[in-house]
Design an enzyme around this catalytic site. Structure first.
Site, PDB file in Angstrom:
ATOM      1  N   SER A  48       0.856  -1.189   0.000  1.00  0.00           N
ATOM      2  CA  SER A  48       0.000   0.000   0.000  1.00  0.00           C
ATOM      3  C   SER A  48       0.888   1.234   0.000  1.00  0.00           C
ATOM      4  O   SER A  48       2.051   1.174   0.404  1.00  0.00           O
ATOM      5  CB  SER A  48      -0.838  -0.046   1.266  1.00  0.00           C
ATOM      6  OG  SER A  48      -1.155   1.237   1.703  1.00  0.00           O
ATOM      7  N   SER A  49       0.314   2.368  -0.387  1.00  0.00           N
ATOM      8  CA  SER A  49       1.089   3.617  -0.366  1.00  0.00           C
ATOM      9  C   SER A  49       1.432   4.033   1.072  1.00  0.00           C
ATOM     10  O   SER A  49       2.302   4.881   1.278  1.00  0.00           O
ATOM     11  CB  SER A  49       0.305   4.738  -1.051  1.00  0.00           C
ATOM     12  OG  SER A  49      -0.962   4.874  -0.464  1.00  0.00           O
ATOM     13  N   CYS A  50       0.757   3.417   2.069  1.00  0.00           N
ATOM     14  CA  CYS A  50       1.047   3.742   3.488  1.00  0.00           C
ATOM     15  C   CYS A  50       2.455   3.351   3.904  1.00  0.00           C
ATOM     16  O   CYS A  50       2.905   3.740   4.990  1.00  0.00           O
ATOM     17  CB  CYS A  50       0.106   2.993   4.420  1.00  0.00           C
ATOM     18  SG  CYS A  50      -1.599   3.281   4.125  1.00  0.00           S
ATOM     19  N   TYR A 104      -0.067  -1.180  10.258  1.00  0.00           N
ATOM     20  CA  TYR A 104      -0.392  -1.740   8.941  1.00  0.00           C
ATOM     21  C   TYR A 104       0.807  -1.564   7.998  1.00  0.00           C
ATOM     22  O   TYR A 104       1.217  -2.499   7.294  1.00  0.00           O
ATOM     23  CB  TYR A 104      -1.614  -0.982   8.420  1.00  0.00           C
ATOM     24  CG  TYR A 104      -2.054  -1.249   7.014  1.00  0.00           C
ATOM     25  CD1 TYR A 104      -2.778  -2.389   6.694  1.00  0.00           C
ATOM     26  CD2 TYR A 104      -1.804  -0.323   5.988  1.00  0.00           C
ATOM     27  CE1 TYR A 104      -3.229  -2.606   5.398  1.00  0.00           C
ATOM     28  CE2 TYR A 104      -2.246  -0.533   4.701  1.00  0.00           C
ATOM     29  CZ  TYR A 104      -2.964  -1.675   4.405  1.00  0.00           C
ATOM     30  OH  TYR A 104      -3.406  -1.884   3.124  1.00  0.00           O
ATOM     31  N   LYS A 114       3.200  -4.339   5.961  1.00  0.00           N
ATOM     32  CA  LYS A 114       3.316  -4.318   4.495  1.00  0.00           C
ATOM     33  C   LYS A 114       4.783  -4.184   4.068  1.00  0.00           C
ATOM     34  O   LYS A 114       5.212  -4.766   3.069  1.00  0.00           O
ATOM     35  CB  LYS A 114       2.474  -3.173   3.921  1.00  0.00           C
ATOM     36  CG  LYS A 114       0.969  -3.395   4.083  1.00  0.00           C
ATOM     37  CD  LYS A 114       0.547  -4.619   3.313  1.00  0.00           C
ATOM     38  CE  LYS A 114      -0.938  -4.819   3.274  1.00  0.00           C
ATOM     39  NZ  LYS A 114      -1.326  -6.030   2.553  1.00  0.00           N
ATOM     40  N   HIS A 116     -12.767   2.949   4.174  1.00  0.00           N
ATOM     41  CA  HIS A 116     -11.877   3.972   3.618  1.00  0.00           C
ATOM     42  C   HIS A 116     -12.679   5.224   3.253  1.00  0.00           C
ATOM     43  O   HIS A 116     -13.901   5.179   3.179  1.00  0.00           O
ATOM     44  CB  HIS A 116     -11.185   3.424   2.361  1.00  0.00           C
ATOM     45  CG  HIS A 116     -10.110   2.438   2.669  1.00  0.00           C
ATOM     46  ND1 HIS A 116     -10.105   1.159   2.173  1.00  0.00           N
ATOM     47  CD2 HIS A 116      -9.002   2.539   3.438  1.00  0.00           C
ATOM     48  CE1 HIS A 116      -9.031   0.519   2.618  1.00  0.00           C
ATOM     49  NE2 HIS A 116      -8.350   1.327   3.381  1.00  0.00           N
TER      50      HIS A 116
HETATM   51  N1  LIG Z   1      -8.682  -0.981  -0.486  1.00  0.00           N
HETATM   52  C1  LIG Z   1      -7.698  -0.119  -0.684  1.00  0.00           C
HETATM   53  O1  LIG Z   1      -7.917   1.076  -0.808  1.00  0.00           O
HETATM   54  C2  LIG Z   1      -6.269  -0.604  -0.795  1.00  0.00           C
HETATM   55  C3  LIG Z   1      -5.279   0.336  -1.085  1.00  0.00           C
HETATM   56  C4  LIG Z   1      -3.969  -0.070  -1.188  1.00  0.00           C
HETATM   57  C5  LIG Z   1      -3.658  -1.394  -1.008  1.00  0.00           C
HETATM   58  N2  LIG Z   1      -4.616  -2.298  -0.723  1.00  0.00           N
HETATM   59  C6  LIG Z   1      -4.212  -3.684  -0.540  1.00  0.00           C
HETATM   60  O2  LIG Z   1      -4.892  -4.487  -1.457  1.00  0.00           O
HETATM   61  C7  LIG Z   1      -5.160  -5.757  -0.871  1.00  0.00           C
HETATM   62  C8  LIG Z   1      -6.629  -6.067  -0.981  1.00  0.00           C
HETATM   63  O3  LIG Z   1      -7.402  -5.083  -0.311  1.00  0.00           O
HETATM   64  P1  LIG Z   1      -8.994  -5.052  -0.442  1.00  0.00           P
HETATM   65  O4  LIG Z   1      -9.400  -3.633  -0.379  1.00  0.00           O
HETATM   66  O5  LIG Z   1      -9.397  -5.914  -1.567  1.00  0.00           O
HETATM   67  O6  LIG Z   1      -9.410  -5.713   0.953  1.00  0.00           O
HETATM   68  P2  LIG Z   1     -10.710  -6.552   1.281  1.00  0.00           P
HETATM   69  O7  LIG Z   1     -11.789  -6.254   0.317  1.00  0.00           O
HETATM   70  O8  LIG Z   1     -10.990  -6.329   2.731  1.00  0.00           O
HETATM   71  O9  LIG Z   1     -10.240  -8.026   1.040  1.00  0.00           O
HETATM   72  C9  LIG Z   1      -9.341  -8.649   1.896  1.00  0.00           C
HETATM   73  C10 LIG Z   1      -9.685 -10.111   1.904  1.00  0.00           C
HETATM   74  O10 LIG Z   1      -8.744 -10.778   2.741  1.00  0.00           O
HETATM   75  C11 LIG Z   1      -9.429 -11.783   3.425  1.00  0.00           C
HETATM   76  N3  LIG Z   1      -8.739 -12.172   4.641  1.00  0.00           N
HETATM   77  C12 LIG Z   1      -8.307 -11.389   5.636  1.00  0.00           C
HETATM   78  N4  LIG Z   1      -7.753 -12.123   6.604  1.00  0.00           N
HETATM   79  C13 LIG Z   1      -7.829 -13.419   6.199  1.00  0.00           C
HETATM   80  C14 LIG Z   1      -7.429 -14.655   6.770  1.00  0.00           C
HETATM   81  N5  LIG Z   1      -6.834 -14.702   7.964  1.00  0.00           N
HETATM   82  N6  LIG Z   1      -7.665 -15.788   6.075  1.00  0.00           N
HETATM   83  C15 LIG Z   1      -8.268 -15.744   4.882  1.00  0.00           C
HETATM   84  N7  LIG Z   1      -8.671 -14.614   4.276  1.00  0.00           N
HETATM   85  C16 LIG Z   1      -8.461 -13.459   4.948  1.00  0.00           C
HETATM   86  C17 LIG Z   1     -10.760 -11.147   3.756  1.00  0.00           C
HETATM   87  O11 LIG Z   1     -11.684 -12.139   4.073  1.00  0.00           O
HETATM   88  P3  LIG Z   1     -13.001 -11.808   4.928  1.00  0.00           P
HETATM   89  O12 LIG Z   1     -13.960 -11.226   3.956  1.00  0.00           O
HETATM   90  O13 LIG Z   1     -13.399 -13.143   5.458  1.00  0.00           O
HETATM   91  O14 LIG Z   1     -12.604 -10.838   5.995  1.00  0.00           O
HETATM   92  C18 LIG Z   1     -11.063 -10.427   2.452  1.00  0.00           C
HETATM   93  O15 LIG Z   1     -11.736 -11.266   1.560  1.00  0.00           O
HETATM   94  C19 LIG Z   1      -4.633  -5.677   0.557  1.00  0.00           C
HETATM   95  O16 LIG Z   1      -3.338  -6.222   0.611  1.00  0.00           O
HETATM   96  C20 LIG Z   1      -4.571  -4.225   0.838  1.00  0.00           C
HETATM   97  O17 LIG Z   1      -3.569  -3.955   1.774  1.00  0.00           O
HETATM   98  C21 LIG Z   1      -5.933  -1.939  -0.624  1.00  0.00           C
END
Ligand SMILES: NC(=O)c1ccc[n+]([C@@H]2O[C@H](COP(=O)([O-])OP(=O)(O)OC[C@H]3O[C@@H](n4cnc5c(N)ncnc54)[C@H](OP(=O)(O)O)[C@@H]3O)[C@@H](O)[C@H]2O)c1
Length: 303
Positions: free
Chosen positions: A96-98, A125, A129, A168
């Site tokens: 992430s950009s964080c 977080y 990362k 977010h």
């Molecule tokens: N969203 C943003 O703005 C953003 C920005 C920059 C980077 N990212 C990165 O992009 C990636 C995806 O983010 P996202 O926004 O798609 O998040 P998300 O929609 O919350 O998806 C994360 C997924 O991970 C699963 N998960 C978490 N803990 C788990 C575990 N212990 N075992 C199995 N599954 C698990 C969650 O399952 P459950 O549904 O069961 O909780 C969920 O399906 C992450 O690495 C995040 O850091 C996101």
């Protein structure tokens, strides 16, 4: 959200659904090292994309710092080490950009990593990362495996999380303005001063960039994924209000924290590999609002 976008993107490219492994938490808890390793050894995937994480906005990060560092560290460690043990050839880890310092020179290049302190509100977080991307870098260096990372900016789009306090900024605003319009509210509260600048990328553009990175023979150890353009939180709020058709006042709540003053990615490294985004913030928000309405109507809104 990112996992679902990757599935959509792969299927749009003709990848058969049976070739995609997308285990839900109930099938595979990624916090369990043995279960994760055994799953990878049994399935023998060609590629692992680590889109699982504990994700949330400034409030969630502040309230659950122990869970944010723990969950993200174990997911990264279990999947990266498990992939190595299972002899997976390629891993793409999502950061992430964080990860970049709070006062990093803007726009932030990949090289500003670890040059000064992190933003305290999301340090747990960010540290997890950073550990994930360093695991990939050092496994690649020592073992010769093609493990690398992508660092997306703030994402939005279908299947986002609309939790009233833990989401977010963009999905939180979309929901707040939608509910204000439904209730004919005269004003909407905007957390903080509205002056911090943020960059937003549609999740379908992010998935496209990630799949592009997976085609490179010699990808950078980590690369920024963004648009290279930012707006103030106030401007984002005004665009969301326009998108949902809300016409009341927007009032700042100065008691809420702002987070970093600016977070804009330098995306020249990604552009040099031949990729650029194609969805504008205005178009992306319009499409996302339609997804929000359909998910809500179907009782499938994540909150
Ligand atoms: N969203 C943003 O703005 C953003 C920005 C920059 C980077 N990212 C990165 O992009 C990636 C995806 O983010 P996202 O926004 O798609 O998040 P998300 O929609 O919350 O998806 C994360 C997924 O991970 C699963 N998960 C978490 N803990 C788990 C575990 N212990 N075992 C199995 N599954 C698990 C969650 O399952 P459950 O549904 O069961 O909780 C969920 O399906 C992450 O690495 C995040 O850091 C996101």
């Amino acid at each position: 959200m990112v996992g679902a976008a990757l599935v959509r993107a792969l299927q749009a490219r003709g990848h058969p659904a049976r070739g995609l492994l997308t285990p839900a938490r109930t099938e595979l808890n990624l916090a369990d090292p043995a279960a994760t390793r055994d799953y990878l050894v049994a399935q023998q995937p060609d590629l692992v994309i680590i889109a699982a994480a504990r994700v949330g906005g400034i409030h969630a990060n502040n309230t659950y710092p122990a869970e944010f560092i723990h969950d993200n560290l174990v997911i990264a460690l279990n999947l990266i080490h498990g992939s190595y043990l299972a002899k997976v050839k390629r891993v793409l880890f999502l950061g992430s950009s964080c990860i970049y310092p709070r006062l990093a020179p803007q726009p932030m290049t990949e090289d500003c990593l670890l040059t000064s302190p992190l933003e305290p509100t999301n340090e747990p977080y960010a540290l997890a990362k950073i550990a994930g991307l360093k695991l990939c870098q050092y496994y690649r260096k020592q073992y010769g495996v093609l493990f690398h990372s992508g660092m997306p900016t703030n994402l939005y789009g279908p299947r986002d999380n609309y939790h009233p306090t833990n989401s977010h900024v963009l999905p939180a605003l979309l929901r707040r303005f939608h509910e204000a319009r439904e209730a004919n509210a005269s004003e909407v509260i905007l957390w903080g001063s509205g002056t911090p600048r943020r960059e937003f990328l549609h999740v379908d553009d992010c998935a496209d960039a990630l799949l592009h990175l997976c085609t490179l023979d010699n990808p950078p150890d980590w690369v920024n994924i963004g648009t290279g353009q930012d707006v103030t939180i106030r401007e984002a709020a005004e665009l969301v209000a326009e998108t949902v058709g809300y016409r009341g006042r927007i009032v700042q709540d100065l008691s809420q924290p702002d987070g970093s003053p600016r977070k804009l990615m330098d995306v020249s490294r990604l552009r040099a590999t031949g990729w650029q985004p194609s969805i504008s913030l205005r178009d992306g928000l319009r499409a996302t609002y339609q997804s929000f309405l359909s998910e809500k109507a179907a009782g499938k809104l994540r909150e």
